[in-house]
Each structure stands twice: as structure tokens, then as C-alpha cells.
Scaffold this motif. Structure first.
Motif, short mmCIF file in Angstrom:
data_model
loop_
_atom_site.label_atom_id
_atom_site.label_comp_id
_atom_site.label_asym_id
_atom_site.label_seq_id
_atom_site.Cartn_x
_atom_site.Cartn_y
_atom_site.Cartn_z
N LEU A 66 -5.48 -5.67 -6.09
CA LEU A 66 -4.71 -4.78 -5.22
C LEU A 66 -5.51 -4.43 -3.97
O LEU A 66 -4.96 -4.34 -2.87
CB LEU A 66 -4.32 -3.52 -5.97
CG LEU A 66 -3.49 -2.51 -5.16
CD1 LEU A 66 -2.14 -3.12 -4.78
CD2 LEU A 66 -3.30 -1.22 -5.92
N ARG A 67 -6.79 -4.22 -4.12
CA ARG A 67 -7.63 -3.88 -2.96
C ARG A 67 -7.66 -5.03 -1.96
O ARG A 67 -7.65 -4.82 -0.75
CB ARG A 67 -9.05 -3.52 -3.41
CG ARG A 67 -9.08 -2.28 -4.30
CD ARG A 67 -10.48 -1.92 -4.76
NE ARG A 67 -10.43 -0.92 -5.81
CZ ARG A 67 -10.28 0.38 -5.60
NH1 ARG A 67 -10.17 0.83 -4.37
NH2 ARG A 67 -10.24 1.22 -6.61
N ARG A 70 3.63 1.70 -1.44
CA ARG A 70 4.17 1.94 -2.77
C ARG A 70 3.24 2.82 -3.60
O ARG A 70 3.69 3.49 -4.54
CB ARG A 70 4.40 0.62 -3.51
CG ARG A 70 5.50 -0.25 -2.94
CD ARG A 70 6.83 0.45 -2.93
NE ARG A 70 7.19 0.95 -4.26
CZ ARG A 70 8.04 1.93 -4.49
NH1 ARG A 70 8.62 2.54 -3.48
NH2 ARG A 70 8.32 2.32 -5.72
N LEU A 71 1.95 2.83 -3.28
CA LEU A 71 1.01 3.65 -4.04
C LEU A 71 1.32 5.13 -3.91
O LEU A 71 1.00 5.93 -4.80
CB LEU A 71 -0.43 3.37 -3.58
CG LEU A 71 -0.95 1.96 -3.86
CD1 LEU A 71 -2.32 1.77 -3.23
CD2 LEU A 71 -1.02 1.72 -5.37
N ARG A 72 1.94 5.50 -2.79
CA ARG A 72 2.30 6.91 -2.59
C ARG A 72 3.48 7.32 -3.46
O ARG A 72 3.66 8.50 -3.76
CB ARG A 72 2.62 7.18 -1.13
CG ARG A 72 1.47 6.87 -0.17
CD ARG A 72 1.80 7.32 1.23
NE ARG A 72 1.96 8.77 1.30
CZ ARG A 72 2.30 9.43 2.41
NH1 ARG A 72 2.53 8.75 3.53
NH2 ARG A 72 2.42 10.74 2.40
N ALA A 117 -6.33 0.81 -9.98
CA ALA A 117 -6.30 -0.36 -9.08
C ALA A 117 -7.57 -1.19 -9.23
O ALA A 117 -8.69 -0.66 -9.21
CB ALA A 117 -6.15 0.11 -7.64
N GLY A 158 4.33 5.55 -6.43
CA GLY A 158 4.20 5.03 -7.78
C GLY A 158 3.78 6.11 -8.77
O GLY A 158 3.63 7.29 -8.41
N THR A 176 -4.20 -5.12 -0.10
CA THR A 176 -3.89 -4.01 0.79
C THR A 176 -4.98 -3.71 1.82
O THR A 176 -4.80 -2.83 2.65
CB THR A 176 -3.65 -2.72 -0.03
OG1 THR A 176 -4.83 -2.43 -0.81
CG2 THR A 176 -2.46 -2.89 -0.96
N ALA A 231 0.82 -1.20 0.00
CA ALA A 231 0.00 0.00 0.00
C ALA A 231 0.86 1.26 0.00
O ALA A 231 0.53 2.26 -0.66
CB ALA A 231 -0.93 0.00 1.21
N ALA A 260 -1.55 5.43 -11.01
CA ALA A 260 -1.57 4.02 -10.63
C ALA A 260 -2.76 3.68 -9.74
O ALA A 260 -3.47 2.70 -9.97
CB ALA A 260 -0.26 3.65 -9.94
N ALA A 261 -3.00 4.47 -8.70
CA ALA A 261 -4.07 4.16 -7.77
C ALA A 261 -5.43 4.18 -8.45
O ALA A 261 -6.35 3.44 -8.08
CB ALA A 261 -4.06 5.14 -6.60
N ARG A 262 -5.57 5.01 -9.49
CA ARG A 262 -6.85 5.10 -10.20
C ARG A 262 -7.12 3.87 -11.04
O ARG A 262 -8.25 3.61 -11.43
CB ARG A 262 -6.86 6.34 -11.11
CG ARG A 262 -6.66 7.65 -10.35
CD ARG A 262 -6.50 8.80 -11.32
NE ARG A 262 -6.03 10.01 -10.63
CZ ARG A 262 -5.56 11.07 -11.26
NH1 ARG A 262 -5.50 11.08 -12.59
NH2 ARG A 262 -5.16 12.12 -10.57
#
Length: 299
Positions: free
Chosen positions: A208-209, A192-194, A204, A196, A212, A190, A200-202
Motif C-alpha cells: 500500500l505504501r 480511501r484510507l480516510r 498497511a 476505511g 500511494t 490513499a 486499516a491504516a495501522r
């Protein structure tokens, strides 16, 4: 053994869930917590009375972090809160050693850990049904009396759990693999999303959910849990690190372009086998999990 009165020290997710389950069976429950807001929220939900009992209760449940079990037990035993005591912490060996060294009466205590939880924390997330059909580990010592053990069994019955008896060290080794190390890995992923790529998070998906989800847990509580079981968790992560090194080597081999300077067909074949073997062992490992297993969230 019948439980008519119960004290719950700590009104977070697990403590309040225990209190709600017991209250449904008309057990008189007394609640305490240093956090006045959590205490009164739990009471408002019908978990019990936010006051000290007038007389010693049948059983006191210590729903506090692992590092606090021994000092809280010593304090409550000194003032005679209950006839017997248990806890719901997800680490057992370290608190047990501290209790045997410092508790006024270790014989009236038995360690406990209900294997159930949620990624949400606090009394508002509590549910009376949280422990239904879930394993609930008890870790008695050689000093634990039969009445103390029987009252803990009575609590598990009230909550609808399934009792299992283990040695404290065996319990901690097991939860390091099934709960504590996975939480750290979820947090690493999780985090790494900060760092990446911005979109990227959009992008997911559910995978991934799922990976994390448990990273949402209370960071202070989880810090206490992992520190209290540090050696067992480190052992699990060391083995993962060793396997990860092999996977990384295989990936770098496969990423190399074809050509005179790249890995040959034999090396590529071995690297593909390394990846497929890991995926197949992962499938086999998931097969070891039963459908009704607890999610490993701490308490």
C-alpha cells in the motif's frame, strides 16, 4: 553549445535541481520566484543568485506549472531575459499551442521535460544529481531555431540527462499513462484510507505504501498538470474503467455462495480466468519497465 549563464524562473524541486546541477559546472545562475521564501532557500543552498541578470543570459529555464509557461515566456521575452528559452513542465501540447499564439518570439523556445522527480516538493528537496541518466524530452516546433535547440541540449548535458526528441502530443499521451493517471489512482487509493475501517491504516504494509507514495505530491501543481492534459488522462482512465467493470463483475460472481441461485461452475471458471489474466498481464507490464526508469513525479 556551451552555456555560461543561466536564468531559472521558479525555484521549486525541479528548478532548484537544475540550478544546482548547472552551478556545479561553474555556470553563473540567476534565480527568480514569486515566493521569496523559496527563492532565498534555493540561493542559500548554492543554486544561484537571487537577482535579475545584468545582461541577457544564454538560456532561461521556466520551472513553472504548465498553465503558466506561455504567459511567463511572453513576459520574460518581452524584457529580454535570455537568448533562448526552455521549460521543464510535464505537459507539452497545450503550452506549445499557447506559445505559438502569444509568444513574441516562438523561435527561441523549445519545450522540455526531464523525466525525473520526487514525491517531495520545494527547494529543500532539490538535488543536483536528480537528472543523472534520466530521459529528458525535448519538443521543438517547426519554428525552433538550431541555437535554441542546441542550448537546450547543452542544459541536458550539464544536468547529466539523456535527450529524447518527441512530438508534444505523443509526449502527453505517454505521460498520461506513465505519470498523470497513476497519480490520480494513487490519490484515489490513499483517499480511501480516510473512509476505511479505523485500524486499516495501522495494518498497511509496503504494498500500500508503494501504491500511494506519489499521492503526497503538491495538490495545486498536480491539479494544474492534470487539467492541462485532461483529455489524454481521461482516455487512460476510461480504458481502466472498462477493465475495472469486468473485474468487478468477476469478483461479484466469485463472492456468490454455491447453490442453485449462484453462478455455475462455468461462470466461476471464467471469472477466475478474468482475475488471473489481469494479474498475469500486470506482471508482463511491470516487465516493460527498466530498473533505472524515472519515478514519474512531476516537475
Amino acid at each position: 553549445m556551451t552555456i555560461r549563464t543561466l536564468a531559472v524562473v521558479g525555484t521549486g524541486l525541479i528548478g532548484t535541481s537544475v540550478a544546482l546541477a548547472a552551478s556545479r559546472h561553474r555556470v553563473t545562475v540567476y534565480l527568480s520566484d514569486r515566493d521569496e521564501s523559496a527563492l532565498h532557500t534555493a540561493a542559500a543552498r548554492g543554486a544561484g543568485r537571487p537577482e535579475l541578470p545584468p545582461h541577457p543570459v544564454d538560456l532561461a529555464v521556466l520551472a513553472v506549472p504548465p498553465s503558466q509557461i506561455a504567459p511567463v515566456l511572453a513576459r520574460e521575452q518581452a524584457r529580454g531575459l535570455a537568448r533562448s528559452y526552455t521549460d521543464v513542465a510535464s505537459v507539452k501540447a497545450r503550452p506549445q499551442r499557447e506559445i505559438l499564439a502569444t509568444a513574441p518570439d516562438p523561435s527561441s523556445y523549445v519545450g522540455g521535460h526531464p523525466m525525473a522527480g520526487r514525491e517531495r516538493s520545494g527547494p529543500l528537496a532539490a538535488r543536483a544529481e536528480l537528472f543523472r541518466d534520466r530521459p529528458w524530452v525535448l519538443t521543438p516546433t517547426r519554428f525552433t531555431t538550431k541555437p535554441a535547440f542546441d542550448r537546450a541540449l547543452g542544459l541536458i548535458a550539464l544536468c547529466g540527462g539523456t535527450p529524447r526528441v518527441m512530438r508534444a502530443s505523443a509526449h502527453d499521451d505517454a505521460v498520461a499513462l506513465t505519470s498523470h493517471a497513476p497519480h490520480l489512482l494513487a490519490s484515489l487509493m490513499a483517499a480511501r484510507l480516510r473512509d476505511g475501517p479505523v485500524p486499516a491504516a495501522r495494518l498497511a504494509g509496503q504494498g500500500l505504501r508503494d501504491v500511494t507514495r506519489i499521492a503526497r505530491g503538491d495538490s495545486r501543481l498536480w491539479g494544474d498538470i492534470v487539467e492541462s492534459n485532461a483529455l489524454a488522462v481521461a482516455d487512460v482512465l476510461t480504458r481502466l474503467q472498462e477493465e475495472l467493470a469486468g473485474v468487478l463483475a468477476a469478483l461479484y460472481d466469485l463472492a456468490e455462495p454455491d447453490g442453485a441461485d449462484g453462478p455455475g461452475p462455468e461462470t466461476r471458471g471464467k471469472s477466475r480466468h478474468t482475475l488471473v489474466d489481469l494479474l498475469e498481464r500486470g506482471i508482463a507490464g511491470v516487465g516493460e519497465l527498466s530498473e533505472d526508469r524515472a519515478d514519474g513525479t512531476p516537475h
